[in-house]
Design an enzyme around this catalytic site. Sequence first.
Site, PDB file in Angstrom:
ATOM      1  N   GLY A 121       0.827  -1.200   0.000  1.00  0.00           N
ATOM      2  CA  GLY A 121       0.000   0.000   0.000  1.00  0.00           C
ATOM      3  C   GLY A 121       0.857   1.245   0.000  1.00  0.00           C
ATOM      4  O   GLY A 121       2.085   1.184   0.154  1.00  0.00           O
ATOM      5  N   PRO A 122       0.258   2.395  -0.174  1.00  0.00           N
ATOM      6  CA  PRO A 122       1.010   3.662  -0.186  1.00  0.00           C
ATOM      7  C   PRO A 122       1.611   3.956   1.177  1.00  0.00           C
ATOM      8  O   PRO A 122       1.232   3.356   2.190  1.00  0.00           O
ATOM      9  CB  PRO A 122      -0.049   4.693  -0.581  1.00  0.00           C
ATOM     10  CG  PRO A 122      -1.349   4.058  -0.221  1.00  0.00           C
ATOM     11  CD  PRO A 122      -1.180   2.589  -0.408  1.00  0.00           C
ATOM     12  N   PRO A 123       2.550   4.894   1.243  1.00  0.00           N
ATOM     13  CA  PRO A 123       3.177   5.223   2.533  1.00  0.00           C
ATOM     14  C   PRO A 123       2.182   5.822   3.515  1.00  0.00           C
ATOM     15  O   PRO A 123       1.256   6.538   3.131  1.00  0.00           O
ATOM     16  CB  PRO A 123       4.265   6.246   2.147  1.00  0.00           C
ATOM     17  CG  PRO A 123       4.490   6.052   0.680  1.00  0.00           C
ATOM     18  CD  PRO A 123       3.172   5.613   0.115  1.00  0.00           C
ATOM     19  N   GLY A 124       2.387   5.515   4.781  1.00  0.00           N
ATOM     20  CA  GLY A 124       1.624   6.145   5.842  1.00  0.00           C
ATOM     21  C   GLY A 124       0.256   5.569   6.117  1.00  0.00           C
ATOM     22  O   GLY A 124      -0.558   6.228   6.775  1.00  0.00           O
ATOM     23  N   VAL A 125      -0.028   4.341   5.660  1.00  0.00           N
ATOM     24  CA  VAL A 125      -1.354   3.756   5.899  1.00  0.00           C
ATOM     25  C   VAL A 125      -1.346   2.768   7.057  1.00  0.00           C
ATOM     26  O   VAL A 125      -2.383   2.180   7.364  1.00  0.00           O
ATOM     27  CB  VAL A 125      -1.888   3.073   4.625  1.00  0.00           C
ATOM     28  CG1 VAL A 125      -2.072   4.090   3.529  1.00  0.00           C
ATOM     29  CG2 VAL A 125      -0.965   1.945   4.175  1.00  0.00           C
ATOM     30  N   GLY A 126      -0.199   2.536   7.704  1.00  0.00           N
ATOM     31  CA  GLY A 126      -0.178   1.683   8.888  1.00  0.00           C
ATOM     32  C   GLY A 126       0.272   0.265   8.655  1.00  0.00           C
ATOM     33  O   GLY A 126      -0.130  -0.627   9.419  1.00  0.00           O
ATOM     34  N   LYS A 127       1.115   0.015   7.653  1.00  0.00           N
ATOM     35  CA  LYS A 127       1.558  -1.358   7.388  1.00  0.00           C
ATOM     36  C   LYS A 127       2.469  -1.867   8.508  1.00  0.00           C
ATOM     37  O   LYS A 127       2.324  -3.008   8.961  1.00  0.00           O
ATOM     38  CB  LYS A 127       2.291  -1.408   6.046  1.00  0.00           C
ATOM     39  CG  LYS A 127       1.442  -0.972   4.860  1.00  0.00           C
ATOM     40  CD  LYS A 127       2.168  -1.144   3.550  1.00  0.00           C
ATOM     41  CE  LYS A 127       3.371  -0.231   3.423  1.00  0.00           C
ATOM     42  NZ  LYS A 127       3.004   1.192   3.413  1.00  0.00           N
ATOM     43  N   THR A 128       3.389  -1.032   8.961  1.00  0.00           N
ATOM     44  CA  THR A 128       4.300  -1.456  10.019  1.00  0.00           C
ATOM     45  C   THR A 128       3.570  -1.665  11.335  1.00  0.00           C
ATOM     46  O   THR A 128       3.854  -2.618  12.074  1.00  0.00           O
ATOM     47  CB  THR A 128       5.414  -0.412  10.189  1.00  0.00           C
ATOM     48  OG1 THR A 128       6.116  -0.258   8.957  1.00  0.00           O
ATOM     49  CG2 THR A 128       6.393  -0.842  11.267  1.00  0.00           C
ATOM     50  N   SER A 144      -5.935   4.919 -19.459  1.00  0.00           N
ATOM     51  CA  SER A 144      -7.239   4.906 -18.792  1.00  0.00           C
ATOM     52  C   SER A 144      -8.157   6.025 -19.249  1.00  0.00           C
ATOM     53  O   SER A 144      -9.226   6.192 -18.676  1.00  0.00           O
ATOM     54  CB  SER A 144      -7.045   5.017 -17.271  1.00  0.00           C
ATOM     55  OG  SER A 144      -6.432   6.244 -16.948  1.00  0.00           O
ATOM     56  N   LYS A 158      -9.877   6.317  -7.815  1.00  0.00           N
ATOM     57  CA  LYS A 158     -10.591   7.191  -8.748  1.00  0.00           C
ATOM     58  C   LYS A 158     -12.016   7.456  -8.277  1.00  0.00           C
ATOM     59  O   LYS A 158     -12.519   8.587  -8.355  1.00  0.00           O
ATOM     60  CB  LYS A 158     -10.607   6.565 -10.133  1.00  0.00           C
ATOM     61  CG  LYS A 158      -9.239   6.492 -10.798  1.00  0.00           C
ATOM     62  CD  LYS A 158      -9.325   5.769 -12.137  1.00  0.00           C
ATOM     63  CE  LYS A 158      -7.963   5.671 -12.814  1.00  0.00           C
ATOM     64  NZ  LYS A 158      -8.003   4.939 -14.082  1.00  0.00           N
TER      65      LYS A 158
END
Length: 859
Positions: free
Chosen positions: A421-428, A752, A795
């Site tokens: 996922g993108p940075p800063g979404v809470g993966k760690t 797209s 989108k």
Amino acid sequence: MSKQTYLPATLALIPLPKPVVLFPFLQVSITLGTEAVSHILSGLSEQSESAKQDSRERYVAAVPVAEGDRRVGRWATAARVKRIYRAHKDDDVWTVVLEGLSRIHLPRSLPPILSVLPPLPLPVSTYSLPVPSPARPTINLLPAATKLLSPELHPKLAALPPSIQTDLLASSLRFDWDVRVELLSTPDVDDRCARVREVMLALLSAKGIGPPDDSALATPPGQSQALVRRRPQKDSPSKMQLPDDLKPLEATLQKRGSEMSPEAAQAVQRELQRLSKIPSQAAEYGVAKTYCEWLLALPWGRVSEGKRVDLEAARKMLDDEHEGLAEVKRRVIEYLAVYRLRRDLWEEKRKADADAEAAEVSKNVDEGVALDDKADDVATSAPSPTDANRQSAPTNPKSADANAPPDNVFRDKAPILLLVGPPGVGKTSIARSIANALGRKFHRISLGGVRDEAEIRGHRRTYVGALPGLFVQGLRKVTVSNPIILLDELDKVGTSNYHGDPAAALLETLDPAQNWAFHDHYLGDVPIDLSQVTFVATANSLDTISPPLLDRCEVIECPGYVTDEKLAIARRFLLPKQTIENGLGNSGVITSDQVLTRVVNEYTREAGVRSLEREIAKLCRAKAVEFSTSRDGGAAYNPEIVADDLERILGMAKYEQELREQDIRPGVVTGLAYRGSGNGGILLIESTLIPGGKGRLQLTGSLGDVIRESAELALAWVKSHGPALGLGTDPLRGVDIHLHFPAGAVKKDGPSAGTAILLTFVSLLTNRPVPPTIALTGEITLRGAVTAVGGIREKLLGAHRAGITRCILPAQNEKDTHDLPASARSMNLTFVRTAEQLLEEVWGRDTFEELRRTDLARL
């Protein structure tokens, strides 16, 4: 020595700092600065080219110098320079390895005081180095030496000439520096033997050992003295006479030997035996000692018991610590449930096997069967379920296959969870929550920027400054064999280069069928069990991960947060955290949801919440200044932040909220675009006709090659279907068409926008406007088929924020719309497969028939 070695006419003089003394036929390593090394090399280059001298050899004179006054004696050691190197490229410290050759007498012309720099050239008459004589003196050193040295060294010492014996004993027994300098200044062998024996008797007296019997080692008739001294010794660490700095290692081995694997225990014992035979000044001494320390520090068989997984508590913890991420939470709960069931089944099986074995032992006792030691041990200490995952538990005989891991510990063979996922979404933080739910220790390994395979597999011990790999270092840090290890930024690990392929080195680590015997280059032939480790990986994109590595992982998408989720995160986590970190207390800042919503929409535009946290931190710091001023006697402190304070503290709004067009005009269509980092939004597409043209297409708006090809495809389809659309056989006769994408400074590309461009051309040529509440995304082919695109979720969220009420998407993307948040499900979603269906959904099902009638009426 088998051949004569000739010295050059001039030798560079190297001072040896106290307590280093170099004897002939021994080696030492000293450290020098760059300036000293340059003087040495310049002196070596000036050595005369004697016909009897090998040009590849480099000789110096090493003289011991006291640190206090640096006073020089009259004796030194002619030495061969074996090696000059430095551990790091940018380091100013060099290591010089010297091999002693012979004693030499210094001339009286040298100054009595010698500084470290520069090394003085020493004139030496060219002569050959003497070969040590095997003739034995009248004084026998072996009786006293055998009481002070390790038994393994006795036969080797007896086989050496007396001149070398004295120097080796002085170095190995660590005589005082003054005594060693005195021995270096004593050329006569008998005098040196007498002095060495005198010092050894003093050492024996200090240890409370009586004087040796000089006749105890007399040579029987017909036997050599060396053979008599080869008495068999047991190769056991407890029988070795180790130096004081190695005794803690021996004690640790005796304490933890039962926990360690057989390969590791044998390796430590073997290295301790080697260390007892080599002098501490040897370069290999420190390498072998460090190797033993690493093996003894690893958590062999030591695990954290953890706690029984409570799914409800885990689910509550995930909800309390993370907002949104419903799919990720569901998969984590599934993982925990499967882990608990597999652990329970394993413990039940181990308990049943232990009970069956104990019953068999009891039956044999009742029948009077003679039991061996192993059966007695099992009968007296049958394992319990609480000790099931200890390394010392009995091993199932069925798992004796050398190619299969032993089943005496629980191994979690679940797939590697890869959070993308993108940075800063809470993966760690998700990985930390898994560790908390399992009650296991957590360790993070950042793979971003790792370009060397040795970072994963370790360096071989032959290299200077060698270390184990990141996984072995992590196990030593957490002190258990079953931690949760987070492989952070897996997509940023280096690819194949001249340092190896670190991504390929991870394949064995992440494969449950192989990592139970992981081989680290530093540990050599001692395998490490990584099968008890639970691996969780994170990545921002799957594009740069190698396919074999990705095949070992289970991908879990971590999408970006919507506005409502960001608002909840700011209210529940970020604002309380920043108020405490800025010294304002739990209720030091008060604000409304409307203010936080403005911060989310007008000052941040990202998928995660890191920028949002920085903006909230600015607000808290401004309030901290006001609070400090009030405590100094200023105006009363007001903890509330209102909307008017945002522009004063954060400045002008960085982003304007995207809004759909209000006017209805032909040739203007709203498209959907993915803007990276988990963000999406609307994209206006404008077109107009230019009279007096020749049917050409003009494109503006900083467009890439892919979007230009989409425009050409859309125009080609419109021209080919001109009669069906009521445009005749040449829709662009006498005119040119200009297609423009606003915000020309922003680069735009991607497959797209085909459907939106096609609808723009049809709207312009047929003079039919498209409602501004409709937005489109999708690609087209030359025959009018609508194909799938990516970034549907982002989108649609952007379209919802802009006020779009209806979106037309490719039919193949219908599966990507099931995980939309509740706030975005109010939009009407339409799915099409062809360009004809697209036109019918926008203007009605009788579009083509009506357009054809319009064309006939025009004729």
